[in-house]
Design a protein around this motif. Structure first.
Motif, PDB file in Angstrom:
ATOM      1  N   SER A  27       0.809  -1.215   0.000  1.00 16.79           N
ATOM      2  CA  SER A  27       0.000   0.000   0.000  1.00 16.79           C
ATOM      3  C   SER A  27       0.842   1.264   0.000  1.00 16.79           C
ATOM      4  CB  SER A  27      -0.912   0.017   1.220  1.00 16.79           C
ATOM      5  OG  SER A  27      -0.117   0.180   2.377  1.00 16.79           O
ATOM      6  N   ARG A  28       2.075   1.171   0.445  1.00 16.89           N
ATOM      7  CA  ARG A  28       2.988   2.316   0.547  1.00 16.89           C
ATOM      8  C   ARG A  28       2.465   3.383   1.497  1.00 16.89           C
ATOM      9  NH1 ARG A  28       3.422   1.816  -5.498  1.00 16.89           N
ATOM     10  NH2 ARG A  28       5.243   0.499  -5.794  1.00 16.89           N
ATOM     11  N   GLY A  29       1.842   2.970   2.583  1.00 11.52           N
ATOM     12  CA  GLY A  29       1.437   3.904   3.632  1.00 11.52           C
ATOM     13  C   GLY A  29      -0.047   4.219   3.654  1.00 11.52           C
ATOM     14  N   PHE A  30      -0.501   4.653   4.813  1.00 16.38           N
ATOM     15  CA  PHE A  30      -1.891   5.037   5.023  1.00 16.38           C
ATOM     16  C   PHE A  30      -1.934   6.388   5.697  1.00 16.38           C
ATOM     17  CE2 PHE A  30      -2.078   0.480   4.708  1.00 16.38           C
ATOM     18  CZ  PHE A  30      -3.201   0.282   3.923  1.00 16.38           C
ATOM     19  N   PHE A  36      -5.979   1.887   7.705  1.00 21.00           N
ATOM     20  CA  PHE A  36      -5.132   0.704   7.718  1.00 21.00           C
ATOM     21  C   PHE A  36      -5.909  -0.494   8.264  1.00 21.00           C
ATOM     22  CE2 PHE A  36      -1.391  -1.519   9.862  1.00 21.00           C
ATOM     23  CZ  PHE A  36      -1.021  -2.186   8.711  1.00 21.00           C
ATOM     24  N   ALA A  37      -6.631  -0.300   9.353  1.00 21.14           N
ATOM     25  CA  ALA A  37      -7.437  -1.381   9.939  1.00 21.14           C
ATOM     26  C   ALA A  37      -8.513  -1.842   8.962  1.00 21.14           C
ATOM     27  CB  ALA A  37      -8.065  -0.919  11.247  1.00 21.14           C
ATOM     28  N   ASN A  38      -9.143  -0.918   8.252  1.00 18.05           N
ATOM     29  CA  ASN A  38     -10.174  -1.284   7.280  1.00 18.05           C
ATOM     30  C   ASN A  38      -9.617  -2.134   6.155  1.00 18.05           C
ATOM     31  OD1 ASN A  38     -12.203   0.031   8.663  1.00 18.05           O
ATOM     32  ND2 ASN A  38     -11.990   1.925   7.497  1.00 18.05           N
TER      33      ASN A  38
END
Length: 63
Positions: A27-30, A36-38
């Motif tokens: 994902s290369r970050g949130f 992130f949890a979703n």
């Protein structure tokens, strides 16, 4: 010692952690922890989003 005596392993937990780390890398970050949890719930939740006929024809049988 406990692993031998109790015959338990942390293998399943390590496997889950590995899959979560791969989601994070791809994902290369949130922007925040909630997103992130979703994404973790979405990818590892075990839900099938295909229509009934497609899921039966193309996906392996689930136990």
């Amino acid at each position: 010692m406990n692993a031998v005596v109790l015959e338990v392993s942390n293998g399943p937990a390590e496997g889950l952690n590995s899959r979560i780390k791969m989601i994070k890398v791809h994902s290369r970050g949130f922007r925040n922890k909630e997103r992130f949890a979703n994404v973790i719930y979405f990818h590892l939740g075990g839900l099938i989003f295909y229509p009934e006929g497609v899921a039966e024809r193309y996906l392996p049988a689930r136990l």
